[in-house]
Design a protein around this motif. Sequence first.
Motif, PDB file in Angstrom:
ATOM      1  N   ARG A 151     -10.533  35.151 -19.621  1.00  0.00           N
ATOM      2  CA  ARG A 151     -10.069  36.053 -18.554  1.00  0.00           C
ATOM      3  C   ARG A 151     -10.954  35.912 -17.319  1.00  0.00           C
ATOM      4  O   ARG A 151     -10.460  35.872 -16.185  1.00  0.00           O
ATOM      5  CB  ARG A 151     -10.062  37.498 -19.053  1.00  0.00           C
ATOM      6  N   SER A 179       1.083  36.150 -11.666  1.00  0.00           N
ATOM      7  CA  SER A 179       1.823  35.543 -12.771  1.00  0.00           C
ATOM      8  C   SER A 179       1.146  34.269 -13.248  1.00  0.00           C
ATOM      9  O   SER A 179       0.994  34.041 -14.458  1.00  0.00           O
ATOM     10  CB  SER A 179       3.259  35.238 -12.327  1.00  0.00           C
ATOM     11  N   ILE A 182      -2.316  35.303 -15.085  1.00  0.00           N
ATOM     12  CA  ILE A 182      -2.171  35.981 -16.377  1.00  0.00           C
ATOM     13  C   ILE A 182      -1.488  35.073 -17.388  1.00  0.00           C
ATOM     14  O   ILE A 182      -1.838  35.066 -18.574  1.00  0.00           O
ATOM     15  CB  ILE A 182      -1.422  37.316 -16.201  1.00  0.00           C
ATOM     16  N   THR A 183      -0.520  34.271 -16.947  1.00  0.00           N
ATOM     17  CA  THR A 183       0.118  33.310 -17.851  1.00  0.00           C
ATOM     18  C   THR A 183      -0.906  32.296 -18.354  1.00  0.00           C
ATOM     19  O   THR A 183      -0.899  31.924 -19.534  1.00  0.00           O
ATOM     20  CB  THR A 183       1.276  32.584 -17.154  1.00  0.00           C
ATOM     21  N   VAL A 186      -3.045  33.851 -21.064  1.00  0.00           N
ATOM     22  CA  VAL A 186      -2.339  33.847 -22.344  1.00  0.00           C
ATOM     23  C   VAL A 186      -2.282  32.443 -22.928  1.00  0.00           C
ATOM     24  O   VAL A 186      -2.548  32.225 -24.120  1.00  0.00           O
ATOM     25  CB  VAL A 186      -0.917  34.431 -22.173  1.00  0.00           C
ATOM     26  N   SER A 203       4.838  27.029 -11.290  1.00  0.00           N
ATOM     27  CA  SER A 203       4.480  28.398 -11.642  1.00  0.00           C
ATOM     28  C   SER A 203       5.392  29.404 -10.956  1.00  0.00           C
ATOM     29  O   SER A 203       5.716  30.454 -11.516  1.00  0.00           O
ATOM     30  CB  SER A 203       3.012  28.683 -11.285  1.00  0.00           C
ATOM     31  N   LYS A 207       7.668  32.222 -12.774  1.00  0.00           N
ATOM     32  CA  LYS A 207       7.654  33.625 -12.372  1.00  0.00           C
ATOM     33  C   LYS A 207       9.076  34.120 -12.111  1.00  0.00           C
ATOM     34  O   LYS A 207       9.453  35.224 -12.539  1.00  0.00           O
ATOM     35  CB  LYS A 207       6.790  33.792 -11.115  1.00  0.00           C
ATOM     36  N   PHE A 300       4.753  35.397 -23.144  1.00  0.00           N
ATOM     37  CA  PHE A 300       4.837  34.770 -21.830  1.00  0.00           C
ATOM     38  C   PHE A 300       5.742  35.531 -20.854  1.00  0.00           C
ATOM     39  O   PHE A 300       5.829  35.159 -19.688  1.00  0.00           O
ATOM     40  CB  PHE A 300       5.314  33.323 -21.955  1.00  0.00           C
ATOM     41  N   THR A 304       2.949  39.106 -19.712  1.00  0.00           N
ATOM     42  CA  THR A 304       2.394  38.784 -18.396  1.00  0.00           C
ATOM     43  C   THR A 304       2.969  39.663 -17.294  1.00  0.00           C
ATOM     44  O   THR A 304       2.262  40.087 -16.388  1.00  0.00           O
ATOM     45  CB  THR A 304       2.655  37.309 -18.043  1.00  0.00           C
ATOM     46  N   ASP A 305       4.268  39.960 -17.372  1.00  0.00           N
ATOM     47  CA  ASP A 305       4.938  40.630 -16.269  1.00  0.00           C
ATOM     48  C   ASP A 305       4.542  42.094 -16.132  1.00  0.00           C
ATOM     49  O   ASP A 305       4.458  42.619 -15.023  1.00  0.00           O
ATOM     50  CB  ASP A 305       6.453  40.527 -16.434  1.00  0.00           C
ATOM     51  N   SER A 307       1.627  43.591 -16.749  1.00  0.00           N
ATOM     52  CA  SER A 307       0.333  43.707 -16.063  1.00  0.00           C
ATOM     53  C   SER A 307       0.452  43.328 -14.598  1.00  0.00           C
ATOM     54  O   SER A 307      -0.101  44.002 -13.716  1.00  0.00           O
ATOM     55  CB  SER A 307      -0.709  42.825 -16.753  1.00  0.00           C
ATOM     56  N   SER A 308       1.167  42.238 -14.328  1.00  0.00           N
ATOM     57  CA  SER A 308       1.362  41.788 -12.949  1.00  0.00           C
ATOM     58  C   SER A 308       2.028  42.874 -12.112  1.00  0.00           C
ATOM     59  O   SER A 308       1.619  43.152 -10.972  1.00  0.00           O
ATOM     60  CB  SER A 308       2.202  40.514 -12.946  1.00  0.00           C
TER      61      SER A 308
END
Length: 505
Positions: A151, A179, A182-183, A186, A203, A207, A300, A304-305, A307-308
């Motif tokens: 992280r 995105s 964080i992706t 992961v 990317s 997204k 994925f 991810t989404d 938190s974003s």
Amino acid sequence: MTFDAFYVRELGAAVLIFFISHFFIKSIITNSKHLPPGPRGWPILGVLPLLGTMPHVTLTDMAKKFGPIMFLKMGTCDTVVASSPDAAQAFLKALDRNFLNRPTIAGAIHLGYNAQDLVFANYGSKWKLLRKLTNQHMLGGRALDDWAHVRASELKHMVRSMHECAKQGELVVLGDMLSCAITNMVSQVVLSHRIFSNKGLESKEFKDMVVEFMTISGVNIGDFVPFVAWMDLQGVVGKMRRLHKRFDVFLTNIIEEHLKSSDDRKGMPDFLDILITNGEHPSRERLTLSNIKALLLNLFTAGTDTSSSIIEWALAEMLKNPNIMIRAQKEMDKVIGRKRLLVESDLPKLLYLEAICKETYRMHPSTALSVPRVASEACNVNGYYIPKNTRLNVNIWAIGRDPSVWSKPLEFNPERFLGGKSAKVDPSGVYFELIPFGAGRRICPGYRMAIGVVEHILGALVHSFDWKLPNGVELNMDEAFGLTLQKAVPLSAMVSPRLLPDAYV
């Protein structure tokens, strides 16, 4: 008219009469029980035509009239909506065991590999195995500690990329940056490598796929009026199938490439290695390829989404309320200084930052309406009868804006979490005033990761840069409803460094 045409017409009329009469007879029988109050809907469609494009807002307004526990018809489906902390607790704590399963919906079938994932699978041995493996090796407390360095590394990549944007005078498209970062966080745990560069078409396309996944997983009329599902009246199922194919190609390529490089990780298996090995073990509950793909899809997309989205809303609120950002930066300067980047060990000392995150969860929960559950058996809640197979939605958005719980609920005010009875409230599912990740056994499995990632990234972005909107651009705070609550207009901003130059190296 030919005999065949006459026969088809009469058969169609008979089928229609059967469904209508069945609907009304069932309604009469059900209404003889002491059901919760609720609005009267249309025949067959129920309240669906009343919900509009923002169902969470409409249901909040309905609850003001009918109360915190409402019973309504979503199409032909019995549905109960909980809109207060006490109502949510009555279902998700006292009756959690009766509401462990999910209804069958198109998104689970066509996107979630026929509900083989962690989000939509029914509660049982396979779900428990997915949850156990995910907690042990990725999302549990010890696992999160093990990949803290990942992280930190990805956050540094993103800060450097934003620093380059600042030097070039380029606009930061926050959602794309988040995105990507964080992706990659992961993917390093799941696959042992980053899958995206910080900036690039690949990317951004991913997204866009994730956002489409979340938005088309919202209201689909076929989920609520099953006998018309085959028509796909909104074209949603067709979109789901096309999107599923794109994700399946992405996931298939990931797994195939991973299997080719398995010898390189002997003695140091990553999460995908663990999933594959478990699926091959004859003496255990076995994971199928669909289980593995579906779980990866969870990680994925939802992983991810959510938190974003929270980070984007928090920064938007701080741009709307500059004094909040200034106070947060002063706290960070006092604790950290301006010679280095914020690190995770700083977070326990940043109480105002924590309060900002909590206030964002309250006003902008990533999931406005909880992922639906379904009653395994008939039950009673606060004196009301809830029939078997009734769907449950918790209006998390309404709970966060309940004036009987929160003073001036429409005002973004982090200070409410710094003192008084709200100071101890946190989003872990224990305090039902603040349940952005749900509660009970089916709380979002990644809530620990989300809380830590949101606080760490948001803190680093606020500490590292000053933020402002481009000249002539007004801040848009409109929502776009879906499985997650997106900003209707993604946030783009200009940033300028506020740390010493060596901090960005």
